[in-house]
Design an enzyme around this catalytic site. Structure first.
Site, PDB file in Angstrom:
ATOM      1  N   HIS A  52     -20.557  29.833   4.633  1.00 60.50           N
ATOM      2  CA  HIS A  52     -21.529  30.722   5.267  1.00 60.50           C
ATOM      3  C   HIS A  52     -21.134  32.196   5.160  1.00 60.50           C
ATOM      4  CE1 HIS A  52     -24.028  27.528   7.244  1.00 60.50           C
ATOM      5  NE2 HIS A  52     -22.962  26.830   6.887  1.00 60.50           N
ATOM      6  N   ASP A  82     -21.576  40.756   5.097  1.00 58.95           N
ATOM      7  CA  ASP A  82     -22.182  39.607   5.771  1.00 58.95           C
ATOM      8  C   ASP A  82     -22.552  38.555   4.737  1.00 58.95           C
ATOM      9  OD1 ASP A  82     -23.181  38.183   7.961  1.00 58.95           O
ATOM     10  OD2 ASP A  82     -24.256  39.927   8.755  1.00 58.95           O
TER      11      ASP A  82
END
Ligand code: GDG
Length: 448
Positions: A153, A358
């Protein structure tokens, strides 16, 4: 079809487990009689010797407890004080200890031992995230030959960053034990291929395949998403329930929603807003920033530091600009219910999604899904969010450049309705096509 066995660090809890991954995997788990396995979140005195079933819910769940030592070394230690900062371009924040790594491997070996007896020959295994990198390696040692997929992720570091990790080569070897490694963005696929080749001498077979003796694995991008339609409906309903003042009090509302993590760039965002207020006195009282930041990973030093820094900065900016009728930054250091969040996105004119790094960033996607198509808000998006590869109709910013971000704030606040609608239409089209159901289906199809 064989069962899906999903393994993640934390098991989704509650009688009606929720969250993005549950939405994505729940149906497949249910249809195939699959199982979800993960830690319970509870601390035990001794390492758990077997899995415990969680009753109820639409699919089967099994969990196990960690000991305090495991929680400190495997979770807070190697996962969140070594891998997380490294994978977010912050090697300077790594806190390297042999013990962290030792316990991280031990916990993964134990999970493999707990899981292996459950497996049937035609099961497919899907491992989630950086806490469990060695799991396939451990399962292979125990003779498991099932297809095993992995989804990361977070971003993946390139070879230069990877060199800062004493066991970088070992990490690459762990990865090679998966049949399919899913990453968020093409940028991560390139970085991962380079690291595998340069750090671990893997051979590049082309088309995302690498060979690292004795195994071959495929590395590809599967950008995660949300259920855009579901979130759109939620925002529509919840918007009407917001206290009337929220919309009226703030003639223009900018919103930020981020776990209080140093990767999210909240201090940089505050400084850019300070710069904006400095430049545009005419906007004083007409715009405010609502920053929602639930605390996370408390007790890890870097997180205590970021909390102090953001509190200090918001205090300073409010002290400098606030007057008796207006406070520029409302900093909420607490979690807000998901429904309220959905309504707030819709009430906001601008979203500030400005992470320094991110994996994807789902707030960007939620904000767009929540908008009123007729009069949508503007998404300001960091070029360093994985989402930037898909969401190119957002107002792209470099979070390191406060002057550019301040200029973009003005652009966003002044943007014509026509342009807002045009950008929204293009973003929403992408979101409905490549939603979270597309994500899980395309990954599982590729895993075979
Ligand atoms: C990791 C990767 C990747 C936030 N505050 C509240 C709240 N949230 C919800 C948001 C969103 C989720 O948490 C945050 O997701 P992000 O994607 O923005 O970021 P991470 O938590 O860092 O997640 C990231 C993601 O995994 C998925 O692969 O995109 O890059 O870092 O859904 O809405 N939810 C509620 N109250 C809050 O105060 N209810």
């Amino acid at each position: 079809m064989g069962r899906l066995i999903c393994i993640s660090n934390r098991i989704p809890t509650g009688a009606n487990p929720s969250g993005g991954l549950v939405v994505a995997l729940g149906d497949v788990l249910e249809e195939t009689g699959g199982i979800w396995i993960g830690t319970s979140g509870e601390i035990a005195d001794t390492p758990a010797a077997e899995l415990r079933e969680i009753e109820g819910g639409p699919f089967r769940r099994y969990c196990f407890d960690l000991t305090q030592e495991e929680q400190d070394n495997y979770y807070a230690g190697y996962s969140n004080s070594v891998l997380w900062p490294l994978f977010h371009g912050r090697a300077d924040l790594m806190d390297i200890h042999q013990e962290y790594l030792g316990v991280y491997k031990q916990v993964n070996r134990r999970i493999a031992k707990l899981v292996a007896p459950f497996l049937k020959p035609d099961d497919r295994i899907w491992v989630q995230d950086y806490h469990l990198l060695p799991l396939a390696y451990e399962l292979r040692l125990m003779g498991v030959t099932n297809p095993i997929g992995f989804f990361l992720h977070t971003p993946f570091p390139g070879p230069t960053a990877m060199q800062a990790l004493p066991n970088g080569r070992e990490v690459c070897q762990w990865i090679a034990n998966y049949d399919l490694v899913g990453l968020q963005a093409e940028r991560d696929v390139r970085a991962c291929l380079h690291s595998m080749i340069e750090i671990a001498d893997a051979s590049n077979l082309g088309a995302g395949y690498v060979h690292l003796s004795p195994r071959q694995c495929r590395i590809a991008a599967f950008p995660i998403s949300i259920d855009a339609r579901e979130f759109q409906e939620l925002a529509e309903t919840e918007f009407d329930k917001l206290p009337a003042g929220i919309v009226k009090d703030h003639r223009r509302l900018m919103i930020g929603v981020d776990r209080l993590d140093y990767s999210k760039g909240v201090p940089h965002r505050f400084r850019a807003f300070g710069e904006f207020l400095e430049r545009h006195e005419d906007w004083h009282r007409y715009v405010s920033l609502l920053q929602i930041s639930p605390p996370t990973r408390e007790g890890v030093q870097a997180y205590d530091d970021i909390r102090e820094e953001t509190e200090h900065l918001s205090g300073r900016i409010n002290g400098q600009f606030a007057d008796i009728q207006w406070v520029p930054i409302r900093f909420i250091n607490r979690a807000v219910p998901r429904e309220v969040l959905a309504g707030l996105y819709r009430a906001s004119h601008v979203a500030l999604v400005t992470p320094l790094m991110d994996g994807m960033n789902l707030v960007a996607k939620e904000f767009i899904a929540a908008q009123n198509p007729d009069d949508p808000g503007v998404l300001m998006l960091s070029q360093f969010a994985g989402a930037a590869e898909q969401m190119d109709a957002a107002l792209m910013v470099n979070p390191h450049d406060p002057e550019q971000v301040a200029t973009s704030m003005l652009t966003a606040l002044m943007m014509s309705r026509g342009e807002r609608r045009e950008r929204y239409r293009s973003l929403m089209e992408g979101l409905t096509t490549y939603d979270v159901h597309w994500w899980s289906k395309s990954f599982l199809d590729a895993l075979g």
